[in-house]
Motif scaffolding. Structure first.
Motif, PDB file in Angstrom:
ATOM      1  N   MET A 119       0.836  -1.194   0.000  1.00  0.00           N
ATOM      2  CA  MET A 119       0.000   0.000   0.000  1.00  0.00           C
ATOM      3  C   MET A 119       0.874   1.247   0.000  1.00  0.00           C
ATOM      4  O   MET A 119       1.865   1.318   0.724  1.00  0.00           O
ATOM      5  CB  MET A 119      -0.914  -0.002   1.226  1.00  0.00           C
ATOM      6  N   GLN A 120       0.513   2.227  -0.825  1.00  0.00           N
ATOM      7  CA  GLN A 120       1.284   3.461  -0.907  1.00  0.00           C
ATOM      8  C   GLN A 120       1.097   4.276   0.371  1.00  0.00           C
ATOM      9  O   GLN A 120      -0.029   4.515   0.804  1.00  0.00           O
ATOM     10  CB  GLN A 120       0.825   4.291  -2.106  1.00  0.00           C
ATOM     11  N   LYS A 121       2.207   4.700   0.972  1.00  0.00           N
ATOM     12  CA  LYS A 121       2.143   5.533   2.160  1.00  0.00           C
ATOM     13  C   LYS A 121       2.497   6.962   1.789  1.00  0.00           C
ATOM     14  O   LYS A 121       3.608   7.236   1.321  1.00  0.00           O
ATOM     15  CB  LYS A 121       3.083   5.021   3.245  1.00  0.00           C
ATOM     16  N   TYR A 122       1.543   7.866   1.984  1.00  0.00           N
ATOM     17  CA  TYR A 122       1.730   9.259   1.587  1.00  0.00           C
ATOM     18  C   TYR A 122       2.205  10.115   2.760  1.00  0.00           C
ATOM     19  O   TYR A 122       1.804   9.906   3.913  1.00  0.00           O
ATOM     20  CB  TYR A 122       0.425   9.834   1.051  1.00  0.00           C
TER      21      TYR A 122
ATOM     22  N   MET B 269       8.784  12.067  -8.864  1.00  0.00           N
ATOM     23  CA  MET B 269       8.462  11.210  -9.998  1.00  0.00           C
ATOM     24  C   MET B 269       6.967  11.247 -10.277  1.00  0.00           C
ATOM     25  O   MET B 269       6.180  11.803  -9.505  1.00  0.00           O
ATOM     26  CB  MET B 269       8.936   9.784  -9.718  1.00  0.00           C
ATOM     27  N   GLN B 270       6.560  10.699 -11.393  1.00  0.00           N
ATOM     28  CA  GLN B 270       5.165  10.678 -11.803  1.00  0.00           C
ATOM     29  C   GLN B 270       4.285  10.101 -10.697  1.00  0.00           C
ATOM     30  O   GLN B 270       4.561   9.042 -10.164  1.00  0.00           O
ATOM     31  CB  GLN B 270       5.002   9.838 -13.073  1.00  0.00           C
ATOM     32  N   GLY B 271       3.253  10.842 -10.320  1.00  0.00           N
ATOM     33  CA  GLY B 271       2.337  10.365  -9.292  1.00  0.00           C
ATOM     34  C   GLY B 271       2.735  10.749  -7.888  1.00  0.00           C
ATOM     35  O   GLY B 271       2.029  10.448  -6.935  1.00  0.00           O
ATOM     36  N   GLY B 272       3.882  11.420  -7.726  1.00  0.00           N
ATOM     37  CA  GLY B 272       4.273  11.890  -6.410  1.00  0.00           C
ATOM     38  C   GLY B 272       5.265  11.001  -5.687  1.00  0.00           C
ATOM     39  O   GLY B 272       5.586  11.240  -4.524  1.00  0.00           O
TER      40      GLY B 272
ATOM     41  N   ALA C 157       7.343   7.555   4.649  1.00  0.00           N
ATOM     42  CA  ALA C 157       6.466   7.725   3.477  1.00  0.00           C
ATOM     43  C   ALA C 157       7.309   7.826   2.218  1.00  0.00           C
ATOM     44  O   ALA C 157       8.394   8.417   2.223  1.00  0.00           O
ATOM     45  CB  ALA C 157       5.604   8.960   3.638  1.00  0.00           C
ATOM     46  N   LYS C 158       6.810   7.254   1.119  1.00  0.00           N
ATOM     47  CA  LYS C 158       7.536   7.268  -0.149  1.00  0.00           C
ATOM     48  C   LYS C 158       6.777   7.996  -1.256  1.00  0.00           C
ATOM     49  O   LYS C 158       7.244   8.060  -2.385  1.00  0.00           O
ATOM     50  CB  LYS C 158       7.822   5.834  -0.608  1.00  0.00           C
ATOM     51  N   TRP C 159       5.619   8.526  -0.922  1.00  0.00           N
ATOM     52  CA  TRP C 159       4.798   9.234  -1.896  1.00  0.00           C
ATOM     53  C   TRP C 159       4.316  10.546  -1.284  1.00  0.00           C
ATOM     54  O   TRP C 159       4.203  10.666  -0.071  1.00  0.00           O
ATOM     55  CB  TRP C 159       3.571   8.394  -2.289  1.00  0.00           C
ATOM     56  N   ILE C 160       4.038  11.502  -2.133  1.00  0.00           N
ATOM     57  CA  ILE C 160       3.463  12.754  -1.663  1.00  0.00           C
ATOM     58  C   ILE C 160       2.487  13.290  -2.699  1.00  0.00           C
ATOM     59  O   ILE C 160       2.755  13.236  -3.913  1.00  0.00           O
ATOM     60  CB  ILE C 160       4.562  13.797  -1.344  1.00  0.00           C
TER      61      ILE C 160
END
Length: 272
Positions: free
Chosen positions: A1-4, A54-57, A76-79
């Motif tokens: 699951m993506q963690k923002y 990167m694309q998608g944050g 977190a690896k996404w924003i």
């Protein structure tokens, strides 16, 4: 699951301006204003950060294109993020663009508004489904919860009507898409002035993020805005989404008026 991430804690840029300078900028969780004279590198820093995502944050833990971003929470690896630039230039492919859409899309702001219109429709469907689910749940406070779900959209409508009141424009609230009435005539967003389009783009962008934590990058958003609108800009954004982190560059004293002077960082202060 993506963690923002909730917000950016620190931005580090290596070898800026052909390796002459190194940037380390510790950010406030809510408001960050980068200031300095023309040519000092405000927009360069902002653009470098955006290109580092990167694309998608997604952003890597290592330096990507000389950019390292620390976030909260740190694992977190996404924003989530949006970028707003204010120059309303004609579209290079304006003729072909008009064949794609059924409205006159002639400038970059027009194209942003066209894309935001589609996201605004999706946002309303999502909110509507959530309201139905709450009301069908049958809890004693269902009506209060449904009203709270409707609050951001109502606030957005009220803010736009207040800003545009001087020219007699009002949102048509019975329509699903954004449209205005002015002295009995219906207007599409593409018929607004550049300043009106710019403010609509900013507030629509904030609204459709649906109160999620995210970063709003803005490069000199004041360029097309009336000075009164510049003064209200940050407050209105935070009203619409208290979970947003604002990162902007500006030349305008008006933008920082109203209690934001302590959120201003000079480029020279973060340059090593």
């Amino acid at each position: 699951m993506q963690k923002y991430a909730d917000y950016i804690e620190q931005i580090e840029i290596e070898s800026l301006w052909s390796g002459i300078r190194h940037i380390v900028w510790n950010l406030d969780p809510k408001v960050n204003i980068l200031s300095g004279v023309n040519g000092v590198g405000k927009s360069t820093i902002l653009n470098k950060v955006v290109k580092g995502l990167m694309q998608g944050g997604e952003f890597p833990s290592h330096l990507l294109k000389g950019v390292h971003i620390k976030v909260v929470p740190e694992d977190a690896k996404w924003i989530r993020y949006d970028v707003i630039r204010s120059i309303d230039r004609p579209l290079m492919s304006g003729d072909s663009m008009k064949k794609i859409v059924d409205v006159t899309v002639a400038t970059e702001l027009d194209w942003q508004l066209y894309m935001l219109q589609r996201k605004y429709l999706d946002y309303q469907v999502n909110i509507g489904n959530r309201i139905i689910s709450v009301l069908q749940g049958g809890s004693t406070d269902a009506a209060i919860k449904a009203q709270e779900l409707s609050r951001p959209k109502l606030l957005f409508q009220n803010l736009i009507d207040e800003l545009f009141a001087e020219t007699g424009k009002r949102l048509i609230r019975t329509k699903n898409e954004i449209a205005f009435t002015q002295i009995g005539e219906e207007l599409l967003p593409y018929q607004l002035s550049s300043g009106e389009k710019q403010m609509l783009v900013i507030l629509l962008t904030v609204l459709i993020e649906d109160n999620l934590p995210y970063v709003l990058f803005m490069d000199e958003p004041e360029i097309s805005l009336h000075i009164d609108w510049q003064q209200k800009l940050i407050d209105m954004i935070l009203q619409l989404n208290p979970n947003v982190q604002i990162v902007l560059t500006t030349h305008s004293p008006a933008v920082i008026m109203g209690g934001w002077i302590d959120k201003v960082t000079e480029v020279s202060d973060i340059t090593l």
